[in-house]
Write a protein that holds these residues in place. Structure first.
Motif, mmCIF file in Angstrom:
data_model
loop_
_atom_site.group_PDB
_atom_site.id
_atom_site.type_symbol
_atom_site.label_atom_id
_atom_site.label_comp_id
_atom_site.label_asym_id
_atom_site.label_seq_id
_atom_site.Cartn_x
_atom_site.Cartn_y
_atom_site.Cartn_z
ATOM 1 N N ILE A 3 0.844 -1.206 0.000
ATOM 2 C CA ILE A 3 0.000 0.000 0.000
ATOM 3 C C ILE A 3 0.877 1.253 0.000
ATOM 4 O O ILE A 3 1.513 1.601 1.001
ATOM 5 C CB ILE A 3 -0.987 -0.045 1.190
ATOM 6 N N ALA A 4 0.907 1.925 -1.178
ATOM 7 C CA ALA A 4 1.868 3.008 -1.422
ATOM 8 C C ALA A 4 1.696 4.177 -0.454
ATOM 9 O O ALA A 4 2.676 4.692 0.085
ATOM 10 C CB ALA A 4 1.721 3.490 -2.862
ATOM 11 N N ASP A 5 0.467 4.603 -0.230
ATOM 12 C CA ASP A 5 0.251 5.753 0.658
ATOM 13 C C ASP A 5 0.169 5.231 2.099
ATOM 14 O O ASP A 5 -0.907 5.036 2.669
ATOM 15 C CB ASP A 5 -1.024 6.508 0.258
ATOM 16 N N ILE A 6 1.340 5.024 2.666
ATOM 17 C CA ILE A 6 1.443 4.330 3.948
ATOM 18 C C ILE A 6 0.863 5.160 5.106
ATOM 19 O O ILE A 6 0.311 4.609 6.060
ATOM 20 C CB ILE A 6 2.917 3.890 4.193
ATOM 21 N N ASN A 7 0.931 6.484 4.985
ATOM 22 C CA ASN A 7 0.349 7.327 6.045
ATOM 23 C C ASN A 7 -1.174 7.287 5.990
ATOM 24 O O ASN A 7 -1.844 7.255 7.035
ATOM 25 C CB ASN A 7 0.848 8.763 5.937
ATOM 26 N N ASN A 8 -1.708 7.250 4.796
ATOM 27 C CA ASN A 8 -3.159 7.122 4.610
ATOM 28 C C ASN A 8 -3.633 5.801 5.229
ATOM 29 O O ASN A 8 -4.630 5.740 5.952
ATOM 30 C CB ASN A 8 -3.436 7.198 3.099
ATOM 31 N N LEU A 9 -2.861 4.741 4.953
ATOM 32 C CA LEU A 9 -3.200 3.409 5.502
ATOM 33 C C LEU A 9 -3.167 3.437 7.032
ATOM 34 O O LEU A 9 -4.103 2.968 7.694
ATOM 35 C CB LEU A 9 -2.207 2.388 4.931
ATOM 36 N N ALA A 10 -2.090 4.010 7.586
ATOM 37 C CA ALA A 10 -1.918 4.010 9.046
ATOM 38 C C ALA A 10 -3.051 4.798 9.712
ATOM 39 O O ALA A 10 -3.595 4.382 10.737
ATOM 40 C CB ALA A 10 -0.565 4.605 9.412
ATOM 41 N N LYS A 11 -3.431 5.907 9.083
ATOM 42 C CA LYS A 11 -4.512 6.724 9.646
ATOM 43 C C LYS A 11 -5.837 5.953 9.577
ATOM 44 O O LYS A 11 -6.633 5.966 10.532
ATOM 45 C CB LYS A 11 -4.616 8.040 8.859
ATOM 46 N N LEU B 42 -8.166 4.923 12.704
ATOM 47 C CA LEU B 42 -9.574 5.354 12.809
ATOM 48 C C LEU B 42 -10.537 4.192 13.000
ATOM 49 O O LEU B 42 -11.547 4.312 13.686
ATOM 50 C CB LEU B 42 -9.987 6.092 11.530
ATOM 51 N N SER B 43 -10.221 3.046 12.390
ATOM 52 C CA SER B 43 -11.190 1.948 12.482
ATOM 53 C C SER B 43 -10.999 1.081 13.734
ATOM 54 O O SER B 43 -11.916 0.362 14.131
ATOM 55 C CB SER B 43 -11.195 1.090 11.211
ATOM 56 N N LEU B 44 -9.830 1.197 14.365
ATOM 57 C CA LEU B 44 -9.601 0.430 15.616
ATOM 58 C C LEU B 44 -10.237 1.134 16.815
ATOM 59 O O LEU B 44 -10.221 2.362 16.900
ATOM 60 C CB LEU B 44 -8.105 0.346 15.898
ATOM 61 N N LYS B 45 -10.723 0.321 17.761
ATOM 62 C CA LYS B 45 -11.161 0.895 19.040
ATOM 63 C C LYS B 45 -9.921 1.230 19.872
ATOM 64 O O LYS B 45 -8.873 0.586 19.692
ATOM 65 C CB LYS B 45 -11.978 -0.141 19.820
ATOM 66 N N THR B 46 -10.036 2.165 20.795
ATOM 67 C CA THR B 46 -8.896 2.436 21.692
ATOM 68 C C THR B 46 -8.524 1.150 22.430
ATOM 69 O O THR B 46 -9.399 0.429 22.904
ATOM 70 C CB THR B 46 -9.257 3.557 22.682
ATOM 71 N N GLY B 47 -7.228 0.862 22.473
ATOM 72 C CA GLY B 47 -6.771 -0.377 23.119
ATOM 73 C C GLY B 47 -6.780 -1.561 22.166
ATOM 74 O O GLY B 47 -6.234 -2.617 22.478
ATOM 75 N N GLY B 48 -7.389 -1.399 20.991
ATOM 76 C CA GLY B 48 -7.469 -2.488 20.005
ATOM 77 C C GLY B 48 -6.098 -2.821 19.427
ATOM 78 O O GLY B 48 -5.161 -2.025 19.531
ATOM 79 N N LYS C 260 3.547 5.291 14.835
ATOM 80 C CA LYS C 260 3.383 6.016 16.115
ATOM 81 C C LYS C 260 2.708 7.377 15.897
ATOM 82 O O LYS C 260 2.015 7.875 16.780
ATOM 83 C CB LYS C 260 4.714 6.134 16.858
ATOM 84 N N LYS C 261 2.892 7.972 14.702
ATOM 85 C CA LYS C 261 2.268 9.282 14.407
ATOM 86 C C LYS C 261 0.747 9.209 14.520
ATOM 87 O O LYS C 261 0.071 10.201 14.670
ATOM 88 C CB LYS C 261 2.612 9.739 12.974
ATOM 89 N N PHE C 262 0.225 7.995 14.356
ATOM 90 C CA PHE C 262 -1.239 7.832 14.349
ATOM 91 C C PHE C 262 -1.730 7.115 15.607
ATOM 92 O O PHE C 262 -2.810 6.532 15.628
ATOM 93 C CB PHE C 262 -1.666 7.101 13.071
ATOM 94 N N GLY C 263 -0.923 7.156 16.637
ATOM 95 C CA GLY C 263 -1.324 6.571 17.931
ATOM 96 C C GLY C 263 -1.274 5.053 17.933
ATOM 97 O O GLY C 263 -1.894 4.405 18.782
ATOM 98 N N LEU C 264 -0.528 4.462 16.986
ATOM 99 C CA LEU C 264 -0.405 2.995 16.952
ATOM 100 C C LEU C 264 1.012 2.637 17.393
ATOM 101 O O LEU C 264 1.987 2.942 16.694
ATOM 102 C CB LEU C 264 -0.687 2.466 15.545
ATOM 103 N N LYS D 84 -3.499 0.447 19.793
ATOM 104 C CA LYS D 84 -3.912 1.861 19.721
ATOM 105 C C LYS D 84 -3.784 2.471 21.110
ATOM 106 O O LYS D 84 -4.389 1.992 22.061
ATOM 107 C CB LYS D 84 -5.344 1.946 19.200
ATOM 108 N N ASN D 85 -2.973 3.510 21.180
ATOM 109 C CA ASN D 85 -2.724 4.245 22.426
ATOM 110 C C ASN D 85 -2.271 3.327 23.570
ATOM 111 O O ASN D 85 -2.903 3.269 24.629
ATOM 112 C CB ASN D 85 -3.964 5.042 22.854
ATOM 113 N N ALA D 86 -1.169 2.633 23.326
ATOM 114 C CA ALA D 86 -0.612 1.759 24.376
ATOM 115 C C ALA D 86 -0.101 2.628 25.519
ATOM 116 O O ALA D 86 0.347 3.758 25.300
ATOM 117 C CB ALA D 86 0.536 0.934 23.809
ATOM 118 N N THR D 87 -0.154 2.100 26.740
ATOM 119 C CA THR D 87 0.305 2.891 27.886
ATOM 120 C C THR D 87 1.807 2.719 28.097
ATOM 121 O O THR D 87 2.461 3.578 28.661
ATOM 122 C CB THR D 87 -0.458 2.478 29.166
ATOM 123 N N LYS D 88 2.340 1.599 27.607
ATOM 124 C CA LYS D 88 3.752 1.320 27.875
ATOM 125 C C LYS D 88 4.370 0.505 26.725
ATOM 126 O O LYS D 88 3.708 -0.382 26.179
ATOM 127 C CB LYS D 88 3.809 0.486 29.171
#
Ligand code: SAH
Ligand code: TYD
Length: 397
Positions: free
Chosen positions: A169-177, A181-187, A226-230, A251-255
């Motif tokens: 997937i060429a647009d890797i930032n688009n993919l990461a975003k 967006l589709s993952l739940k927090t903590g997913g 990491k730029k997208f909270g992953l 998504k948004n790991a604490t550690k």
């Protein structure tokens, strides 16, 4: 050319020359209109992402005629069962799972009893997943547009899985975003891909072709997502595809666990974040090309033309980079009905049904599907027992 992730100027280019689409097997009447592009790879010294400098449009590669069927390999069927078992710790009975690039359903079928969705742009394989395995599949590309136009896909998934797709997937930032967006927090986002470390070590430059826009490492994956909270929270080395890495992100790991911090450091110590290593890889590719072509010339002089086994995408890079055609290789044996009786991309070597492979006819065979050695050895045991030998394009395999 700028880095597809962080937009800084790329240099240190490895040039593989004029290349056709790796999976565009042709009929004779299509030879004249064949599409070529320049296959060149470069390395970003900021985010350490190894990437193609140009790539064909996704629709040219992934459409109703995509000839790669994941179920072809029994070894991979078993592997994806284990992938499912590994991910059980991230899901409960009401969890929702999304797979990016489910192909014919080889992995997703294991999640059949969960709420699941596959997103697969190649219609022929998506239809097998839907009809043969009764899976829920959208025939589309996974990207930000898809998520933004389908509100139901947003903030919806406990687990997103993918195998041998994210590097396409060429647009890797688009993919990461879109994943974020589709993952739940903590997913969890679990994906695996051919690993840069193995490609460099084995000089398996055949992993570089139109569809493989990236060769990832732990460091580059960490930097992209990491730029997208992953956050990269775990990893697991795999033997598939000649050496892969499974990346586990949250998504948004604490550690970030020590295991990951150590592995990132070891990768840096091994040179996987250094331009010098890529410069050496470039020279190694040139050396292996010379080695292979000279070896092949000697063999052909002694025995006459030889055959090859496995009309892989990878073989397209080998044949075209090394400029090997029908003068050296009479045919490539393969199991895929969509490839059989056609010709290989660029060098136009005939593809023949593997059932016509008779062990007595061959002494030396080039194994292009070298990542499936064990499985193919078992099938062609008579060839091996009779003293037959498989050879490779790299002496490091
Ligand atoms: N996951 C399977 C298939 C890998 S082949 C396996 O490991 O065997 C790569 C697959 O990615 C193809 O089926 C292709 O159609 C799909 N693909 C390519 N771009 C995609 C995108 N943007 N979204 C989803 N799937 C994609
Ligand atoms: P793979 O390495 O998965 O291909 P790629 O380089 O395209 O990712 O190998 C798949 C190809 O190998 C496919 O064309 C079918 C062929 N194959 C055989 O001919 N016999 C076999 O036993 C196996 C496992 C694969």
């Amino acid at each position: 050319m700028k880095c597809r992730n962080c937009n800084i100027k790329l240099d240190n280019i490895v040039n593989f020359g004029k290349m056709p689409l790796a999976n565009r097997f042709l009929k004779k009447n299509q030879f004249k209109k064949e599409f070529f592009f320049k296959l060149r790879a470069a390395f970003c010294k900021k985010c350490f992402l190894f990437q193609l400098t140009e790539s064909p449009k996704p629709q040219q590669m992934f459409n109703r005629n995509y000839p790669f069927y994941s179920h072809t390999s029994n070894g991979m069927i078993a592997h994806f069962k284990k992938f499912f078992t590994f991910t059980k710790k991230f899901i409960g009975k009401n969890s929702k799972i999304l797979e990016i690039g489910c192909n014919d359903g080889i992995l997703l079928k294991n999640y059949k009893n969960f709420k699941h969705l596959g997103v697969e742009p190649s219609k022929n394989v998506a239809n097998i997943a839907k009809k043969k395995f009764n899976l829920n599949v959208i025939n589309n590309f996974f990207n930000l547009d898809l998520i933004e136009n389908n509100k139901k896909l947003k903030d919806n998934y406990d687990l997103i899985i993918s195998a041998n797709v994210i590097c396409h997937i060429a647009d890797i930032n688009n993919l990461a975003k879109a994943v974020s967006l589709s993952l739940k927090t903590g997913g969890a986002f679990v994906f695996e891909e051919p690993y840069l470390g193995d490609v460099i070590q084995k000089v398996s430059y055949d992993q570089i072709y139109d569809e493989h826009i990236f060769l990832f490492s732990l460091n580059s994956v960490k930097n992209i997502f990491k730029k997208f909270g992953l956050d990269l929270v775990d990893y697991k080395k795999q033997t598939t595809h000649g050496g892969s890495m499974r990346y586990i992100l949250q998504k948004n790991a604490t550690k970030i666990p020590k295991k990951v911090l150590n592995a990132l450091k070891i990768e840096r110590q091994k040179g996987l974040c250094s331009v010098e290593k890529i410069k050496k890889f470039k020279l190694d590719c040139q050396k292996q090309k010379l080695f292979f072509v000279n070896n092949l010339k000697k063999i052909v002089k002694k025995y006459g033309k030889i055959s090859a086994y496995g009309a892989t995408s990878k073989s397209t890079t080998i044949l075209n980079y090394c400029n090997i055609d029908n003068k050296y290789i009479d045919c490539i044996y393969d199991t895929t009905p969509d490839k059989i009786n056609k010709f290989s991309p660029g060098k136009h070597i005939p593809i023949v049904n593997h059932r016509k492979f008779h062990f007595k006819d061959h002494k030396i065979v080039i194994l292009f599907a070298w990542n499936h050695l064990k499985e193919i050895q078992k099938k062609e045991i008579k060839f091996i027992v009779n003293g037959g030998r498989f050879i490779y394009h790299s002496s490091k395999i």
